[in-house]
Design a protein around this motif. Structure first.
Motif, mmCIF file in Angstrom:
data_model
loop_
_atom_site.group_PDB
_atom_site.id
_atom_site.type_symbol
_atom_site.label_atom_id
_atom_site.label_comp_id
_atom_site.label_asym_id
_atom_site.label_seq_id
_atom_site.Cartn_x
_atom_site.Cartn_y
_atom_site.Cartn_z
ATOM 1 N N ASP A 1 -41.133 79.969 65.249
ATOM 2 C CA ASP A 1 -39.978 79.417 65.966
ATOM 3 C C ASP A 1 -40.293 79.227 67.449
ATOM 4 N N LEU A 30 -31.031 80.910 70.054
ATOM 5 C CA LEU A 30 -31.431 81.980 69.140
ATOM 6 C C LEU A 30 -30.255 82.885 68.792
ATOM 7 N N VAL A 62 -38.337 87.610 67.357
ATOM 8 C CA VAL A 62 -38.428 86.159 67.152
ATOM 9 C C VAL A 62 -39.767 85.817 66.516
ATOM 10 N N TRP A 91 -34.968 88.335 77.077
ATOM 11 C CA TRP A 91 -36.288 88.125 76.478
ATOM 12 C C TRP A 91 -37.234 89.267 76.867
ATOM 13 N N LYS A 116 -31.293 83.065 65.038
ATOM 14 C CA LYS A 116 -32.633 82.623 64.674
ATOM 15 C C LYS A 116 -33.658 83.700 65.023
ATOM 16 N N PHE A 117 -33.439 84.892 64.501
ATOM 17 C CA PHE A 117 -34.371 86.002 64.720
ATOM 18 C C PHE A 117 -34.086 87.046 63.651
#
Length: 422
Positions: free
Chosen positions: A116, A9, A112, A89, A14-15
């Motif tokens: 995904d 990520l 996120v 996370w 990818k966020f």
């Protein structure tokens, strides 16, 4: 959830990167996410960020939970003093530097997309064989072909590391390295390691000097395999035994037994006696074998190089003192292909590296001329729609399964990345 997903990520952003904030409410701008070197120390090096109104250059560390920082004892490791952002996370505890200043933390789960996350969870849900078995058949053909080339040469690079270690051990003698590698492959899985030790125990200078006598080569290999310690009836066996002990005295060879060869469960054509005398026959008929193999430009030339059989005695024997029906016992085409795949191609690749030469296409041209290996791994991929027509493709699939699928490295694999991106 695994850390490698968080690495994925962060590396590929990818966020939602527009409205990022630390757990303290400071805005975060990613100018450069850093280099993912997978070395000891922080996960991403030389990142550039703007946190609040301050521009920072340094490293980024990633964990599932903030408290993992202390579980991994990073507070005691000076390699982590330059961390400018802790990406997690789930944020459960604040993290402090040695000077008691708090390290800014980004809690990633809030940024996120659920789609995904679902793709990732679907990808890593345990299947019967590999994680992506339900999706791999739909991967773009261009992606597969490009990844296939990387996998093929990655496999060669791994094999070349072992070749360079052996080359160093054998005083940079490429001929000696070839002899040991060929011996290992002539022994197949059962006797490969013993044959390898046998070859290493015979100085290649001795092989060079005795290569004009087939009897000498046979006696050296059979003697070192501890196959000449009996009282024989056949005159040939007695001659070979006498020849071996003469050569031991002549060259002051160590007669220590390196192990016992295995006959059990082998078909007669794969008996260690037959494979050793075939290896002797090869070196008797092919002087300067290394140069010949390096210079061979086609698969047919390589087939011809290994077009050797056994001496007259072994045409009617599989073991000493036990006569059998006459058979020429030449190396089969399939056996030669195994040698080309496991010895010749890796050796040519390593030699080209040592000479700083580029021969990638030359090697590809050779292996695409050899039909695909057939084993359970190749057959399983075929059941998912991934065909393997030649050795170039089958070697790539073996590397994919053994290096990536078995180690659950989906996010380091172009196929896994494509599935997540799709």
């Amino acid at each position: 959830m695994k850390e490698d997903f968080l690495h994925h990520l962060w590396q590929f952003k990818k966020f939602d990167i527009v409205n990022l904030k630390t757990t303290k409410g400071e805005s975060i701008q990613i100018l450069n996410s850093g280099q993912y070197l997978q070395l000891t120390g922080p996960d991403f090096f030389n990142a550039q960020l703007i946190i609040g109104n301050q521009k920072w250059a340094g490293n980024v560390e990633i964990h599932l939970k903030s408290s993992d920082w202390y579980i991994h004892h990073h507070e005691q490791d000076s390699n982590y003093d330059s961390v400018i952002l802790h990406v997690v996370w789930e944020h459960d505890v604040p993290i402090f530097r040695k000077d008691n200043s708090e390290i800014p933390t980004l809690e990633l789960k809030a940024y996120v997309a659920l789609s995904d996350l679902h793709k990732y969870q679907s990808l890593i849900s345990q299947k019967s064989w590999i994680y992506c078995e339900n999706q791999i058949g739909s991967v773009d053909h261009f992606i597969l072909k490009k990844w296939q080339e990387r996998l093929f040469f990655e496999r060669l690079e791994k094999k070349s590391q072992l070749i360079f270690e052996l080359l160093k051990e054998l005083n940079q003698d490429w001929e000696a390295v070839l002899f040991c590698l060929l011996a290992k492959n002539f022994g197949l899985n059962t006797n490969g390691e013993i044959f390898f030790k046998i070859a290493k125990s015979i100085p290649f200078s001795v092989v060079r000097k005795e290569s004009f006598s087939l009897e000498s080569l046979e006696s050296l290999l059979l003697g070192k395999a501890n196959l000449l310690s009996h009282d024989f009836q056949d005159s040939y066996a007695k001659e070979i035994k006498n020849s071996y002990y003469y050569l031991v005295q002549k060259y002051q060879l160590n007669i220590k037994v390196v192990g016992s060869v295995e006959f059990f469960k082998h078909r007669p054509d794969n008996f260690p006696t037959i494979r050793l005398v075939q290896l002797a026959n090869l070196y008797f008929h092919r002087k300067n074998l290394f140069s010949i193999l390096i210079q061979s430009s086609s698969i047919n030339q390589l087939y011809q190089v290994f077009n050797v059989g056994v001496s007259m005695y072994w045409e009617t024997h599989y073991n000493f003192d036990k006569e059998s029906s006459k058979k020429i016992k030449k190396l089969s085409k399939s056996f030669i292909e195994l040698i080309i795949i496991n010895t010749i191609i890796p050796l040519r690749f390593a030699f080209a590296q040592s000479q700083k030469k580029e021969i990638a296409q030359e090697l590809i041209d050779l292996v695409i001329a050899i039909p695909s290996e057939q084993n359970t791994i190749i057959e399983k991929f075929q059941s998912f729609g991934i065909e393997s027509k030649n050795v170039y493709e089958s070697q790539a699939l073996l590397q994919l399964k053994n290096k990536y699928c078995d180690n659950k490295k989906c996010l380091n694999c172009d196929i896994g990345y494509f599935i997540l991106k799709k």
